[in-house]
Design a protein around this motif. Structure first.
Motif, PDB file in Angstrom:
ATOM      1  N   GLU A 112       0.946  -1.016   0.094  1.00 58.15           N
ATOM      2  CA  GLU A 112      -0.404   0.125  -0.256  1.00 58.15           C
ATOM      3  C   GLU A 112       0.931   0.906  -0.322  1.00 58.15           C
ATOM      4  N   ASP A 113       2.194   1.188  -0.043  1.00 59.43           N
ATOM      5  CA  ASP A 113       3.268   2.177   0.564  1.00 59.43           C
ATOM      6  C   ASP A 113       3.640   2.727  -0.823  1.00 59.43           C
ATOM      7  N   VAL A 114       3.683   2.047  -1.736  1.00 61.11           N
ATOM      8  CA  VAL A 114       3.746   1.739  -2.992  1.00 61.11           C
ATOM      9  C   VAL A 114       3.816   2.140  -4.594  1.00 61.11           C
ATOM     10  N   GLN A 115       4.005   3.664  -5.157  1.00 62.45           N
ATOM     11  CA  GLN A 115       3.460   4.492  -5.562  1.00 62.45           C
ATOM     12  C   GLN A 115       3.668   3.544  -7.170  1.00 62.45           C
ATOM     13  N   ASN A 116       2.926   2.743  -7.355  1.00 58.98           N
ATOM     14  CA  ASN A 116       2.357   1.939  -8.729  1.00 58.98           C
ATOM     15  C   ASN A 116       2.559   2.962 -10.115  1.00 58.98           C
ATOM     16  N   THR A 117       1.906   4.550 -10.507  1.00 59.05           N
ATOM     17  CA  THR A 117       2.108   4.974 -11.605  1.00 59.05           C
ATOM     18  C   THR A 117       3.710   5.660 -11.692  1.00 59.05           C
ATOM     19  N   THR A 179       6.387  -5.288 -13.952  1.00 60.93           N
ATOM     20  CA  THR A 179       6.458  -6.499 -12.982  1.00 60.93           C
ATOM     21  C   THR A 179       7.182  -6.648 -11.955  1.00 60.93           C
ATOM     22  N   CYS A 180       7.027  -6.882 -10.940  1.00 60.20           N
ATOM     23  CA  CYS A 180       8.343  -7.460  -9.685  1.00 60.20           C
ATOM     24  C   CYS A 180       7.605  -8.293  -9.470  1.00 60.20           C
ATOM     25  N   ARG A 181       8.840 -10.168  -9.520  1.00 66.89           N
ATOM     26  CA  ARG A 181       7.588 -11.072  -9.323  1.00 66.89           C
ATOM     27  C   ARG A 181       8.230 -11.837  -8.500  1.00 66.89           C
ATOM     28  N   THR A 182       8.163 -11.686  -7.011  1.00 66.24           N
ATOM     29  CA  THR A 182       8.980 -13.658  -6.654  1.00 66.24           C
ATOM     30  C   THR A 182       8.537 -14.632  -6.640  1.00 66.24           C
ATOM     31  N   THR A 183       8.698 -15.525  -5.974  1.00 70.59           N
ATOM     32  CA  THR A 183       8.340 -17.150  -5.748  1.00 70.59           C
ATOM     33  C   THR A 183       7.111 -16.809  -5.783  1.00 70.59           C
ATOM     34  N   GLY A 184       5.974 -16.078  -4.663  1.00 71.10           N
ATOM     35  CA  GLY A 184       4.923 -16.520  -4.165  1.00 71.10           C
ATOM     36  C   GLY A 184       4.166 -15.143  -4.509  1.00 71.10           C
ATOM     37  N   ASP A 185       4.826 -13.705  -5.201  1.00 69.39           N
ATOM     38  CA  ASP A 185       4.340 -12.836  -5.216  1.00 69.39           C
ATOM     39  C   ASP A 185       4.261 -12.105  -6.359  1.00 69.39           C
ATOM     40  N   GLU A 186       3.717 -11.120  -6.626  1.00 72.27           N
ATOM     41  CA  GLU A 186       4.061  -9.804  -7.731  1.00 72.27           C
ATOM     42  C   GLU A 186       3.570  -9.130  -7.638  1.00 72.27           C
ATOM     43  N   LEU A 187       4.421  -7.593  -8.036  1.00 78.05           N
ATOM     44  CA  LEU A 187       3.391  -6.141  -7.803  1.00 78.05           C
ATOM     45  C   LEU A 187       3.486  -5.782  -9.345  1.00 78.05           C
ATOM     46  N   HIS A 188       2.564  -4.839  -9.684  1.00 77.29           N
ATOM     47  CA  HIS A 188       2.451  -4.067 -11.051  1.00 77.29           C
ATOM     48  C   HIS A 188       2.716  -2.625 -10.331  1.00 77.29           C
ATOM     49  N   PHE A 189       3.716  -1.813 -11.385  1.00 77.68           N
ATOM     50  CA  PHE A 189       3.879  -0.593 -12.146  1.00 77.68           C
ATOM     51  C   PHE A 189       2.796  -0.359 -13.474  1.00 77.68           C
ATOM     52  N   SER A 190       2.740   1.215 -13.498  1.00 75.16           N
ATOM     53  CA  SER A 190       3.085   1.416 -14.638  1.00 75.16           C
ATOM     54  C   SER A 190       3.428   2.751 -15.095  1.00 75.16           C
ATOM     55  N   VAL A 191       4.303   3.075 -15.994  1.00 80.13           N
ATOM     56  CA  VAL A 191       5.124   3.970 -16.633  1.00 80.13           C
ATOM     57  C   VAL A 191       4.907   4.731 -17.741  1.00 80.13           C
TER      58      VAL A 191
END
Length: 742
Positions: A112-117, A179-191
């Motif tokens: 929730e603290d990450v700026q995705n865009t 996308t930053c992907r781990t073995t059990g999760d991922e987080l998406h960014f828009s540039v």
């Protein structure tokens, strides 16, 4: 010469029970405890544990447990190095376990603290940052679903749990989803890169040329193999999509998509006959196609049938393994196809095919064959007559009257008929005897046994014979009524009594753990079921714990002896006496039967030739004969806590000279002896020369021997001629010494 018998000791075969229900493929997370467990057919058997061929011993990380027939290996706080194959080995069998210690899934924290865009201008720098749950865990960066190729403009970094992707000198083509992907999760960014604010008019970019430098080629594989399609696409940042018969594909376990620079590939795993299709790759208008053909694989036997030798009435398993999963095979006996029935069971599991033959007989002997369309394998089944053996023999039993006892043995084969005999007479089932058989177990139960049931029990079947002894005893003795604690004054009697459940039982009495014996002070006797110990004239040392031991049970009680109060009726009187006389001390106490002790100057007095001690009722006497000076002191009489004191004063007798000194004549330079005798031995005397007292020196030597007192004068000279005298406190004696020349 009598008959000779041979004794053969048979060792029980140690089997691992319930193997079909064992969980042999085990998974756990790091730090968790994992238990590997088997149950043996023989509770006393030993097992050994191995990991990847190395023997396991008890340690802080591995713990070996034994409980009855259970054997277990406990892994405490599993680590990644604990993954591997574990083997439990008995003297006859072994069982394998496969342990996998899985790494915990890595998640992205603080999403929730990450700026995705992010919106940046051309030429600027943008950094995408995430934090993962495991500081050492790797991550993958993707752009628009494709693995991101790193270079001078795309750089990744990590510091602790932080992971960052930096895009330097951003270009319009860098816009997209990251996308930053781990073995059990991922987080998406828009540039997003909007047009430069410095352009007065929108920029118009010319369409770029996207083309396949190397197109897809048709692929033909066998069933079960992997098919790989490759192509080369330019430019490098062009996005490619894959389709199968016109349907878009997404990456999963069956369809694996990869990229390395300009090269793109699609791998289709475990191809089936129905996977034959058209594969299409497209990228920004450029398209290439190829055909996948899957041919049926030959079904070959990778594990062939083995010859089997079994005993009649057993179940036999014939097993094969084929090269293709799900392939069909056919079982035959002596050329005749075998169909499923009560006699035969056909099983298939993956590439494994099994034929089970139940309750085999001699008619089941012969050749068995398993065939596929491309291969066949054959083996021979031989059937031997069964050899019944004794696995668990009868054991001697001991019980009490009215109890129920069961004799049980185990044979190597089920369904064997046997005969039970007791003392040589065949047992017939009735209300007292119950005979049962369950598989390999045979049992004989006797209810409400009596002393007459003691004897030998024998089981016979075929060539098997097992014997045991039944011993029936009377019920254990119990104490119905226990003795009570007792408290009495000194000299009063005490009694302890217990009542037993049986009159004929023997008991022993103990005081403070030491066995008691009858005596003048102690009487031990029994009346019917009662057991009694009688103490007369209790003393303080009789206090303690008294125990009645009946063998099977005990009962204890305590005896307290209260000390009586002693009073002095007449105190000791002081005595002043002359040396050589007799002294008598008397003390009167109450009660009159109490004992007392005499002391002089703190030393306990005992009767001797000079000291006499006696008691007359309440009066206690001390007689000291021929009083000496050293007898003087304090006389004490003590009885219990009562005490009386009195002084004894001794007056010394006067020392008299009983043999006078005689005149002596001595020659010059000789020695001369003057002596006299006194009335007391070792009395203190003084020697004088005239009026001058003499002292011991080289000239004068003085000593006493009993009542004799001596003075020796050495190296006599004319000046020694004088009057010499010996003085006591009450008497004196004189004599003259004369000196002659040589």
């Amino acid at each position: 010469m009598g008959p000779i018998f041979g004794v053969i000791q048979l060792e029980l075969r140690v089997k691992i029970l319930d193997r079909e229900n064992l969980k042999t493929d085990l998974h756990c997370l790091p730090g968790e405890d994992l238990r590997l467990q088997v149950r043996l057919s023989v509770a006393s058997a030993e097992v050994k544990w191995f990991k990847d061929g190395e023997k396991i011993v008890d340690s802080g990380h591995t713990h070996l447990e034994e409980q009855g027939s259970l054997r277990a290996l406990l892994l405490l706080g599993a680590e990644s190095g604990d993954s591997g194959e574990y083997l439990c080995v008995t003297s006859d069998e072994s069982c394998g376990f496969y342990v996998t210690v899985e790494e915990p899934p890595v998640t992205i924290v603080d999403k929730e603290d990450v700026q995705n865009t992010s919106a940046v201008l051309e030429g600027e720098e943008v950094t995408l940052t995430v934090r993962v749950s495991e500081p050492t865990a790797p991550v993958r960066w993707l752009r628009n679903g494709q693995q991101l190729s790193l270079g001078a403009r795309f750089q990744v970094s990590s510091e602790g749990p932080a992971r960052a992707l930096t895009i330097r000198q951003a270009e319009i083509t860098d816009s997209g989803n990251y996308t930053c992907r781990t073995t059990g999760d991922e987080l998406h960014f828009s540039v997003q890169l909007p047009w430069s604010l410095f352009h007065s008019q929108p920029l118009v970019s010319a369409p770029r040329c996207v083309e396949f430098l190397s197109e897809l080629h048709n692929v033909t594989v066998l069933e079960g193999e992997c098919a790989t399609f490759k192509c080369v696409l330019s430019p490098e940042d062009a996005l490619i999509s894959w389709q199968l018969n016109g349907s878009a594909l997404t990456p999963d376990a069956k369809y694996i998509m990869s990229r390395n620079g300009l090269c793109h590939s699609l791998s289709i795993q475990q191809c089936r006959i129905g996977d034959g299709a058209t594969v299409t790759a497209s990228a920004e208008g450029a398209v290439t196609k190829a055909r996948l053909r899957v041919q049926e694989a030959q079904v070959l036997f990778v594990k062939k049938l083995q010859n089997v030798i079994a005993e009649e009435l057993e179940d036999v398993i014939l097993e094969v393994e084929v090269s293709v999963e799900g392939a069909e095979v056919q079982w035959l006996k002596q050329g005749v196809v075998i169909q499923p029935s009560n006699k035969y069971t056909l099983e298939t599991s993956g590439r494994r095919h099994v034929l089970r033959i139940h309750n085999i007989t001699f008619s089941d002997r012969g050749n068995y064959r398993c065939e596929s369309l491309h291969d066949k394998t054959q083996a021979r089944l031989c059937v031997d007559a069964r050899k019944v053996m004794l696995r668990t023999p009868l054991t001697d039993m001991e019980t009490y009257e009215k109890e129920t006892v069961t004799f049980q043995l185990e044979l190597s084969h089920p369904g064997v008929e046997g005969v039970w005999t007791k003392d040589g007479i065949r047992v017939k089932p009735n209300n007292k005897f119950r005979v049962s058989a369950n598989s390999c177990l045979h049992s004989l139960t006797l209810s409400a046994v009596t002393l007459e049931d003691s004897g030998s029990i024998v089981f016979t079947a075929d060539n098997i014979r097992s014997c045991a002894r039944l011993t029936v005893r009377e019920p254990p003795v119990t104490i119905i009524k226990k003795s009570q604690d007792v408290g009495v004054p000194e000299t009063v009697g005490a009694r302890f009594e217990c009542e037993l459940s049986r009159a004929a039982a023997e008991v022993k009495w103990y005081k403070d753990g030491k066995e008691m014996k009858p005596g003048p002070h102690c009487r031990i006797y029994s009346t019917g079921r009662r057991r009694i110990v009688q103490l007369s004239h209790c003393r303080l040392e009789d206090a303690g714990t008294y125990t009645c031991d009946a063998g099977d049970c005990t009962a204890s009680a305590t005896l307290q002896v209260y000390e009586r109060e002693v009073k002095i009726l007449k105190e000791l009187e002081a005595i002043n006496i002359q040396e050589g006389d007799n002294a008598v001390f008397m003390c009167e106490v109450s009660p009159q039967d109490v004992r007392g002790d005499w002391f002089k100057n703190g030393e306990n007095l005992k009767s001797t030739n000079r000291i006499k001690i006696r008691q007359e009722g309440s009066k206690h006497f001390l007689l000291i004969c021929d009083i000496q000076m050293e007898d003087a002191g304090e006389i004490v009489f003590r009885a219990k806590k009562a005490m009386s004191r009195a002084p004894l004063t001794v007056a010394e007798l006067p020392v008299r000279i009983v043999k006078q000194i005689r005149d002596k004549t001595a020659r010059l330079k000789n020695r001369v002896l003057l002596e006299c005798s006194v009335s007391k031995p070792h009395a203190q005397v003084r020697w004088f020369r005239g009026h001058t007292q003499l002292c011991p020196s080289e000239k004068y030597e003085m000593y006493s021997e009993g009542t004799c007192q001596r003075l020796i004068i050495s190296n006599v000279c004319p000046e020694d001629e004088a009057l010499y005298s010996c003085h006591t406190l009450h008497d004196e004696s004189s004599a003259r010494l004369m000196v002659e020349d040589l």
